[in-house]
Design a protein around this motif. Sequence first.
Motif, short mmCIF file in Angstrom:
data_model
loop_
_atom_site.label_atom_id
_atom_site.label_comp_id
_atom_site.label_asym_id
_atom_site.label_seq_id
_atom_site.Cartn_x
_atom_site.Cartn_y
_atom_site.Cartn_z
N ARG A 185 0.82 -1.21 0.00
CA ARG A 185 0.00 0.00 0.00
C ARG A 185 0.85 1.27 0.00
O ARG A 185 0.61 2.20 -0.75
N ILE A 186 1.89 1.29 0.84
CA ILE A 186 2.75 2.47 0.91
C ILE A 186 3.51 2.67 -0.40
O ILE A 186 3.66 3.80 -0.88
N PHE A 187 3.99 1.56 -0.99
CA PHE A 187 4.69 1.66 -2.27
C PHE A 187 3.77 2.22 -3.35
O PHE A 187 4.18 3.08 -4.14
N ARG A 188 2.52 1.72 -3.40
CA ARG A 188 1.57 2.24 -4.40
C ARG A 188 1.31 3.73 -4.19
O ARG A 188 1.34 4.52 -5.14
N ASP A 189 1.06 4.12 -2.94
CA ASP A 189 0.80 5.53 -2.66
C ASP A 189 2.00 6.40 -3.04
O ASP A 189 1.85 7.48 -3.62
N PHE A 190 3.20 5.93 -2.69
CA PHE A 190 4.41 6.70 -2.99
C PHE A 190 4.61 6.83 -4.50
O PHE A 190 4.94 7.91 -5.00
N LEU A 191 4.38 5.74 -5.26
CA LEU A 191 4.56 5.76 -6.71
C LEU A 191 3.63 6.77 -7.36
O LEU A 191 4.06 7.63 -8.15
N PHE A 192 2.34 6.69 -7.03
CA PHE A 192 1.37 7.59 -7.66
C PHE A 192 1.51 9.01 -7.12
O PHE A 192 1.19 9.98 -7.83
N LEU A 193 1.98 9.15 -5.90
CA LEU A 193 2.23 10.48 -5.35
C LEU A 193 3.36 11.17 -6.10
O LEU A 193 3.29 12.36 -6.41
N ILE A 194 4.42 10.41 -6.41
CA ILE A 194 5.54 10.97 -7.19
C ILE A 194 5.05 11.42 -8.56
O ILE A 194 5.39 12.52 -9.04
N LEU A 195 4.25 10.58 -9.23
CA LEU A 195 3.69 10.97 -10.54
C LEU A 195 2.87 12.25 -10.41
O LEU A 195 2.95 13.14 -11.26
N MET A 196 2.10 12.32 -9.34
CA MET A 196 1.24 13.46 -9.10
C MET A 196 2.06 14.74 -8.91
O MET A 196 1.75 15.80 -9.49
N VAL A 197 3.09 14.64 -8.11
CA VAL A 197 3.94 15.81 -7.82
C VAL A 197 4.68 16.27 -9.07
O VAL A 197 4.77 17.47 -9.36
N ILE A 198 5.23 15.31 -9.83
CA ILE A 198 5.96 15.67 -11.06
C ILE A 198 5.03 16.37 -12.04
O ILE A 198 5.36 17.42 -12.61
N ALA A 199 3.84 15.78 -12.25
CA ALA A 199 2.88 16.38 -13.19
C ALA A 199 2.46 17.77 -12.73
O ALA A 199 2.41 18.71 -13.54
N SER A 200 2.18 17.91 -11.45
CA SER A 200 1.74 19.22 -10.93
C SER A 200 2.85 20.26 -11.03
O SER A 200 2.58 21.43 -11.32
N THR A 201 4.09 19.85 -10.81
CA THR A 201 5.21 20.78 -10.93
C THR A 201 5.34 21.29 -12.36
O THR A 201 5.51 22.51 -12.59
N PHE A 202 5.23 20.40 -13.33
CA PHE A 202 5.28 20.82 -14.74
C PHE A 202 4.10 21.72 -15.08
O PHE A 202 4.25 22.67 -15.86
N ILE A 203 2.93 21.41 -14.53
CA ILE A 203 1.75 22.25 -14.79
C ILE A 203 1.99 23.67 -14.29
O ILE A 203 1.70 24.65 -15.00
N VAL A 204 2.53 23.80 -13.09
CA VAL A 204 2.81 25.12 -12.52
C VAL A 204 3.82 25.87 -13.38
O VAL A 204 3.67 27.07 -13.67
N LEU A 205 4.87 25.18 -13.82
CA LEU A 205 5.89 25.82 -14.66
C LEU A 205 5.30 26.27 -15.99
O LEU A 205 5.60 27.38 -16.48
N ILE A 206 4.47 25.43 -16.60
CA ILE A 206 3.86 25.78 -17.89
C ILE A 206 2.91 26.96 -17.72
O ILE A 206 2.87 27.88 -18.55
N LEU A 207 2.12 26.96 -16.63
CA LEU A 207 1.21 28.07 -16.38
C LEU A 207 1.97 29.37 -16.17
O LEU A 207 1.57 30.43 -16.65
N TYR A 208 3.07 29.28 -15.47
CA TYR A 208 3.89 30.47 -15.24
C TYR A 208 4.42 31.02 -16.55
O TYR A 208 4.37 32.23 -16.81
N ARG A 209 4.88 30.13 -17.42
CA ARG A 209 5.40 30.56 -18.72
C ARG A 209 4.29 31.14 -19.59
O ARG A 209 4.48 32.15 -20.26
N HIS A 210 3.12 30.53 -19.56
CA HIS A 210 1.98 31.03 -20.33
C HIS A 210 1.57 32.42 -19.85
O HIS A 210 1.31 33.32 -20.66
N ASN A 211 1.48 32.59 -18.54
CA ASN A 211 1.07 33.89 -18.00
C ASN A 211 2.07 34.98 -18.37
O ASN A 211 1.69 36.12 -18.65
N ARG A 212 3.34 34.62 -18.41
CA ARG A 212 4.36 35.60 -18.77
C ARG A 212 4.26 35.97 -20.24
O ARG A 212 4.39 37.14 -20.62
#
Length: 318
Positions: A185-212
């Motif tokens: 259970r912890i391994f599954r949560d950690f795996l999908f959490l990492i995917l979630m964080v990576i995707a969200s980080t890229f989203i924030v960076l792309i939004l920042y670039r778009h707004n600029r």
Amino acid sequence: MELHLLLEAVGYIILIVIGIPGNLTILILFAHIRISTKKLLPIDLILTNLAFVNVITILSEAIPQCLTAFGLHRLFSDVECMIVIFSFFSTRGMSICITSLLSCYQLIIIFPHSSKITIFKNNILKRVFQIISLLWCFNIFIYVWILPYSYSDAESFESENIVDLEYCVIIFPNYSYFMTIGAVRIFRDFLFLILMVIASTFIVLILYRHNRNMKHTLNSSRIQSDSTEGRVAKGVVTMVVMYIFFYGVDNIFWLYTLCILKASPEISDMRTFFTTCYSVFSSVIIILMNKKIKRALKLAIPCIKSQSRENIVSHVQI
């Protein structure tokens, strides 16, 4: 009634009153959209599954915990405990998987266009249903192994490998089995959490670039399009941050449970409460941020009011 039990009961009642109508509203509106338009977009399918998972989580965990806080312990038979525990654990697992899928999907949508990205994007968008089906199978496979060890009461067993949910108990056959399920259970949560964080980080960076970049363009239609995509993406990032907080606390308590055998029921109560919070508040964010749902609600509310007036008039005439 003790103060902490009263506060716990009130907290669960608030979550239930908000969460069940909120998620059912999403399900009903998307069902209406599906019937009227004959199709759902991939993101609509993802949000529908998330709302369904949230409803099952609230029904199978928040309501029993609320009744337990009022002093109603051991509510179910052994078979009923199997159903309730399996429903909660599998939908809890689907919650992180669907949220992770949602963040990855939104990243694909707003990612800058190129020939290779477009081909990859089209392939992914065509397979959202298959991906969700695989996630369901994955989580069902993980938790089907606890079904034989779910009971209504632990009094007739002599085991230290117990997870006490107050309304039911899980009694593992040995410590190795207990740790294996917990580690998976912890391994599954950690795996999908990492995917979630990576995707969200890229989203924030792309939004920042778009707004600029938007500050230097005069194309109003493009600005409107970016604004719409940006609003949706911000909603997804908000859900991810909220998920990381609520389920992060849940996993901290779960690690504590793995390390300390026979952890107190209060630990289970806190884990459950934080898990349920995400199921409730994610529905609020979806309703506030999803343009289709807001439009459908605006159309539905006048119809409901009109129907209510007609019913009142008909009763008066009778």
